[in-house]
Every structure is written in structure tokens, then in C-alpha cells.
Design a protein around this motif. Structure first.
Motif, PDB file in Angstrom:
ATOM      1  N   GLY A 105      59.409  10.826  46.873  1.00 32.03           N
ATOM      2  CA  GLY A 105      58.317  10.861  45.912  1.00 32.03           C
ATOM      3  C   GLY A 105      58.758  11.164  44.498  1.00 32.03           C
ATOM      4  N   ALA A 106      59.982  11.617  44.331  1.00 28.48           N
ATOM      5  CA  ALA A 106      60.483  11.952  42.989  1.00 28.48           C
ATOM      6  C   ALA A 106      61.707  11.108  42.653  1.00 28.48           C
ATOM      7  N   GLU A 107      61.714   9.887  43.176  1.00 33.68           N
ATOM      8  CA  GLU A 107      62.897   9.032  43.031  1.00 33.68           C
ATOM      9  C   GLU A 107      63.213   8.683  41.585  1.00 33.68           C
ATOM     10  N   GLU A 108      62.204   8.296  40.808  1.00 34.60           N
ATOM     11  CA  GLU A 108      62.453   7.868  39.438  1.00 34.60           C
ATOM     12  C   GLU A 108      62.981   9.003  38.572  1.00 34.60           C
ATOM     13  N   ALA A 109      62.440  10.177  38.755  1.00 40.10           N
ATOM     14  CA  ALA A 109      62.931  11.336  38.004  1.00 40.10           C
ATOM     15  C   ALA A 109      64.378  11.635  38.392  1.00 40.10           C
ATOM     16  N   TRP A 110      64.668  11.485  39.680  1.00 38.26           N
ATOM     17  CA  TRP A 110      66.030  11.724  40.148  1.00 38.26           C
ATOM     18  C   TRP A 110      67.001  10.693  39.570  1.00 38.26           C
ATOM     19  N   LEU A 111      66.580   9.428  39.548  1.00 41.34           N
ATOM     20  CA  LEU A 111      67.436   8.372  39.016  1.00 41.34           C
ATOM     21  C   LEU A 111      67.723   8.581  37.532  1.00 41.34           C
ATOM     22  N   ALA A 112      66.729   9.061  36.810  1.00 37.11           N
ATOM     23  CA  ALA A 112      66.937   9.338  35.387  1.00 37.11           C
ATOM     24  C   ALA A 112      67.972  10.450  35.195  1.00 37.11           C
ATOM     25  N   GLU A 113      67.894  11.466  36.055  1.00 37.75           N
ATOM     26  CA  GLU A 113      68.865  12.555  35.963  1.00 37.75           C
ATOM     27  C   GLU A 113      70.248  12.094  36.400  1.00 37.75           C
ATOM     28  N   VAL A 114      70.298  11.221  37.397  1.00 35.87           N
ATOM     29  CA  VAL A 114      71.572  10.674  37.866  1.00 35.87           C
ATOM     30  C   VAL A 114      72.259   9.879  36.758  1.00 35.87           C
ATOM     31  N   GLU A 115      71.469   9.096  36.010  1.00 34.85           N
ATOM     32  CA  GLU A 115      72.038   8.313  34.918  1.00 34.85           C
ATOM     33  C   GLU A 115      72.712   9.222  33.891  1.00 34.85           C
ATOM     34  N   GLU A 116      72.050  10.317  33.578  1.00 46.44           N
ATOM     35  CA  GLU A 116      72.613  11.261  32.610  1.00 46.44           C
ATOM     36  C   GLU A 116      73.903  11.878  33.140  1.00 46.44           C
ATOM     37  N   ILE A 117      73.919  12.222  34.419  1.00 46.32           N
ATOM     38  CA  ILE A 117      75.107  12.824  35.025  1.00 46.32           C
ATOM     39  C   ILE A 117      76.265  11.827  35.044  1.00 46.32           C
ATOM     40  N   LEU A 118      75.988  10.586  35.397  1.00 47.81           N
ATOM     41  CA  LEU A 118      77.027   9.563  35.473  1.00 47.81           C
ATOM     42  C   LEU A 118      77.662   9.300  34.116  1.00 47.81           C
ATOM     43  N   LEU A 119      76.830   9.149  33.108  1.00 46.10           N
ATOM     44  CA  LEU A 119      77.359   8.889  31.767  1.00 46.10           C
ATOM     45  C   LEU A 119      78.131  10.095  31.248  1.00 46.10           C
ATOM     46  N   GLY A 120      77.666  11.285  31.585  1.00 45.84           N
ATOM     47  CA  GLY A 120      78.362  12.495  31.162  1.00 45.84           C
ATOM     48  C   GLY A 120      79.678  12.714  31.890  1.00 45.84           C
ATOM     49  N   SER A 121      79.854  12.023  33.019  1.00 47.84           N
ATOM     50  CA  SER A 121      81.085  12.133  33.808  1.00 47.84           C
ATOM     51  C   SER A 121      82.028  10.971  33.545  1.00 47.84           C
ATOM     52  N   ASP A 122      81.772  10.224  32.461  1.00 49.94           N
ATOM     53  CA  ASP A 122      82.641   9.112  32.038  1.00 49.94           C
ATOM     54  C   ASP A 122      82.704   7.967  33.038  1.00 49.94           C
ATOM     55  N   VAL A 123      81.621   7.778  33.783  1.00 50.92           N
ATOM     56  CA  VAL A 123      81.573   6.641  34.701  1.00 50.92           C
ATOM     57  C   VAL A 123      81.470   5.339  33.927  1.00 50.92           C
ATOM     58  N   GLY A 124      80.927   5.399  32.726  1.00 45.95           N
ATOM     59  CA  GLY A 124      80.831   4.204  31.897  1.00 45.95           C
ATOM     60  C   GLY A 124      79.513   3.481  32.068  1.00 45.95           C
ATOM     61  N   VAL A 125      79.147   2.702  31.058  1.00 45.19           N
ATOM     62  CA  VAL A 125      77.841   2.024  31.048  1.00 45.19           C
ATOM     63  C   VAL A 125      77.758   0.970  32.145  1.00 45.19           C
ATOM     64  N   VAL A 126      78.774   0.145  32.278  1.00 46.54           N
ATOM     65  CA  VAL A 126      78.744  -0.950  33.248  1.00 46.54           C
ATOM     66  C   VAL A 126      78.645  -0.414  34.669  1.00 46.54           C
ATOM     67  N   ALA A 127      79.513   0.525  35.023  1.00 45.49           N
ATOM     68  CA  ALA A 127      79.500   1.080  36.375  1.00 45.49           C
ATOM     69  C   ALA A 127      78.214   1.866  36.633  1.00 45.49           C
ATOM     70  N   THR A 128      77.715   2.587  35.633  1.00 48.03           N
ATOM     71  CA  THR A 128      76.479   3.354  35.798  1.00 48.03           C
ATOM     72  C   THR A 128      75.299   2.430  36.077  1.00 48.03           C
ATOM     73  N   ARG A 129      75.209   1.342  35.314  1.00 44.37           N
ATOM     74  CA  ARG A 129      74.117   0.399  35.513  1.00 44.37           C
ATOM     75  C   ARG A 129      74.161  -0.203  36.921  1.00 44.37           C
ATOM     76  N   GLU A 130      75.351  -0.581  37.348  1.00 44.86           N
ATOM     77  CA  GLU A 130      75.496  -1.185  38.677  1.00 44.86           C
ATOM     78  C   GLU A 130      75.145  -0.190  39.779  1.00 44.86           C
TER      79      GLU A 130
END
Length: 382
Positions: A105-130
Motif C-alpha cells: 500500500g505504500a509502494e510509490e512512497a517506497w520507490l521514491a525513497e529508493v530512487e534517492e538512496i540509489l542515486l546517493g549510492s552512485d548507482v547512476g541515472v541509467v542503472a537507477t532508472r532501469e
């Protein structure tokens, strides 16, 4: 004791027969033992002091040796594992993502937080989007934390599914020539030493080429590694033409029947055009000396530099044809997601990763080990 022996020899002959039969022989033996004990206790104080000093010296020496052995065992390096090498990344990436989960029920909020964590961990834009696209399509199936863990694990594994591992399987020519490039300070020379150690352990004859003629310390460090791992080395005087050193190195390897040639190069700022021209010249010189060489051009990157590592890789890849990457100091950063960024943004395979400081701690990149270590619950997995 010498005095006691003389006294003992001076005793009547019947007393000397300590093994004599009958009560008289045994009684004589007891009398001699009693007399010797009494006279030992009557030795001068100087003798007792000397004996005590000797015992004290022996005791101190014994304690020192025991403590020295204990310290040596404590200093002995413990071989790094994938789990120990990725401990910081595990805490800064996967653990944070899993802890952010609030349930169905809180998937979208979780995905938004995951995006921030991924970018902050240098996963990169391309890999984060995928990765986000994959998670979005699977997240509805997550009914509990364990299901989420398996979905995330499979999604991350998909990002490195086609990644190639170390270079050992690529060795077909003799000599197999490897040119190692990278900016100063990334651990390039140390990586070369560890790589030479791996090949020497597999029974290969290795020759190192000191192509960084601009830094005397680089040649000295490479010489120490050659001595340490049992490799040959070709070097010129400080300031010599690096291409000439590379040429002599390959020529010497051909003459000596060497299996592996590893060429060190200068590492001044990667934005300097003259450095790139110099590297191109080295590659051309080697290719003229031997058809198909160099067989590998590896770029060493410091994992702790984050997105700067990605920009370095782009510049080097545009100037010379890189065949793979070596990610040094991966154990020293919480942003190990740079592995995913390098793979997706540049399409270059990560050949090796540095998991520790020891000579044994350069490991061929293994996608399965990488993902398992990211999700290791205890940090003890190999």
C-alpha cells in the motif's frame, strides 16, 4: 655441583655404590643424597644471586617470545571476503532500501525513497532508472519483507547479469600483454602488484614494465612488488620515453618466454591531453612489436571517488580502447553502487575489484558473489 661431585668421589667406595644390594648399600646412598642437599643450600649468596639472575633472564626472554608470536599472529592479515569487502555498501545501500519498506500500500512512497538512496549510492541515472522500472513491475508481489528482499535481489542481479569476470580466462597469446592505466592515487601500481601475484600463483611467468617514468617512486614501488611476487621487471632511468620502456619490455618478454606482461603507465590528471597522447603512443608501440597486443587495457578506478570515477572512465575510454575496469578500494566506500553505474553507463566489464589491502585481496568480479554479499545477513559469508 662440581665440588659436590669431588666430595662424592672422595667418599668410601662402599658409599659410592648407590645401586648396591642390601640395607647397607641403600643406606649409604641416602646419606650421600642428604649430605649433598644440605651442602647445596649452604652455597654462597653470590652463587644464588647469579642463578636467580639467569632464571630471571630466561623467564623474561620466554615471555618476550610468547608476546612477539601473539602480536605477529594478530598482525597477520585476514584474507578479505566479498562480504567483508562490501560491508559498507551493504549498510549504505541494500539495508537502507529494505528498512525503508513500510508494507503493501505504500509502494510509490517506497520507490521514491529508493530512487534517492540509489542515486546517493552512485548507482547512476541509467542503472537507477532501469532498476526502478523493474521494481515497479514486481513490487505488488511483495507481501512481506522477505518477498521484498528476493525481488530486490533478483532486480539487482539483472543489472549485472551479463557482466564478465576476471581476465585469467582471456589469456591465449604468449606473452599476454596488459596495459594498466589510471590517474595518480587510485592504487594503480598496487593493483599491478596484486595482479602479478595472482598470475604468479597460477604458475605464470610474469614481467612488469615500469612505464611511469615521470615518478621515481612509481618505479621503486613496482620494483618492490616484482621482488615480492617473484616477477621480472624492465625499467629505464627517470624521465625516459615510456614508449621505449614498453617496447623493450615486450621484446624482453618474447625473448625470455614470459607468459604475462603488465605495463604500468603514468597517471597525471586525466584531463591533460598530453597524457592521453602518451598512452596512445604506448599502445601503438606495443601493437607494432606484437600483433594483437596489447590484449587488454585495464583502467584502475578508485571506488571511493564516486561519480568522478565515471567521468574518468569516459575520458580514458574515448582516448584509448579500454577492455575492462578494475575497481580498487571497494572495501573503503559505502557507495559500491558505482559498479552498476560503470556497467550500465559505459558497457565496460568490471574485471577485478579490490576487497582489502592484502596481496590476496584482488578478486575477479563475480556477479553472484557481488549480489550475495550485498544481502549477506551476518557479514560472514565468503
Amino acid at each position: 655441583m662440581v665440588l659436590e661431585d669431588r666430595r662424592f668421589r672422595a667418599l668410601p667406595s662402599e658409599w659410592q655404590d648407590l645401586n648396591g644390594q642390601g640395607p647397607e648399600g641403600l643406606g649409604a646412598g641416602r646419606r650421600v643424597e642428604k649430605r649433598m642437599v644440605v651442602e647445596i643450600w649452604q652455597l654462597p649468596p653470590a652463587v644464588w644471586a647469579a642463578a636467580g639472575a639467569v632464571l630471571l633472564i630466561v623467564a623474561v626472554a620466554l615471555v618476550w617470545f610468547l608476546r612477539r608470536g601473539r602480536r605477529a599472529r594478530a598482525r597477520a592479515p585476514v584474507p578479505a571476503t566479498w562480504s567483508s569487502g562490501l560491508a559498507k555498501t551493504r549498510g549504505g545501500l541494500t539495508r537502507r532500501i529494505l528498512e525503508a519498506w513500510r508494507g503493501p500500500g505504500a509502494e510509490e512512497a517506497w520507490l521514491a525513497e529508493v530512487e534517492e538512496i540509489l542515486l546517493g549510492s552512485d548507482v547512476g541515472v541509467v542503472a537507477t532508472r532501469e532498476l526502478l522500472d523493474e521494481l515497479r513491475s514486481q513490487i505488488k508481489k511483495a507481501e512481506n519483507a522477505e518477498m521484498l528482499r528476493q525481488i530486490l535481489k533478483a532486480s539487482l542481479r539483472g543489472l549485472v547479469d551479463d557482466a564478465q569476470t576476471g581476465s585469467e580466462d582471456l589469456v591465449h597469446a604468449k606473452p599476454h600483454v596488459i596495459v594498466v592505466v589510471g590517474v595518480n592515487g587510485v592504487g594503480k601500481t598496487t593493483t599491478i602488484g596484486k595482479l602479478a601475484h595472482r598470475y604468479r600463483k597460477s604458475g605464470k611467468k610474469v614481467l612488469l614494465v615500469a612505464g611511469d617514468t615521470f615518478r621515481a617512486a612509481a618505479t621503486e614501488q613496482l620494483t618492490l612488488w616484482a621482488e615480492r611476487v617473484g616477477a621480472d621487471i624492465v625499467k629505464h632511468q627517470h624521465g625516459a620515453d615510456p614508449s621505449a620502456v614498453a617496447f623493450d619490455g615486450v621484446k624482453a618478454a618474447q625473448a625470455r618466454g614470459v607468459d604475462i606482461v603488465i605495463v604500468d603507465t603514468a597517471g597525471r590528471l586525466h584531463v591533460k591531453a598530453n597524457l592521453m597522447q602518451e598512452l596512445k603512443k604506448i599502445v601503438r608501440t606495443i601493437s607494432r612489436q606484437m600483433d594483437g597486443a596489447p590484449h587488454e587495457v585495464l583502467l584502475v578506478i578508485d571506488a571511493t571517488t564516486g561519480q568522478n570515477a565515471l567521468s574518468q572512465a569516459r575520458v580514458f575510454h574515448e582516448a584509448i580502447r579500454l577492455t575492462g575496469l578494475v575497481l580498487a578500494k571497494l572495501d573503503g566506500t559505502a557507495k559500491g553502487g558505482i559498479v552498476l553505474a560503470l556497467r550500465k553507463d559505459l558497457g565496460l566489464p568490471v574485471r577485478y575489484v579490490g576487497l582489502g589491502e592484502g596481496a590476496e585481496d584482488l578478486a575477479p568480479f563475480d556477479p553472484d558473489q557481488f549480489i550475495e554479499a550485498l544481502f549477506s545477513p551476518t557479514g560472514d559469508a565468503a
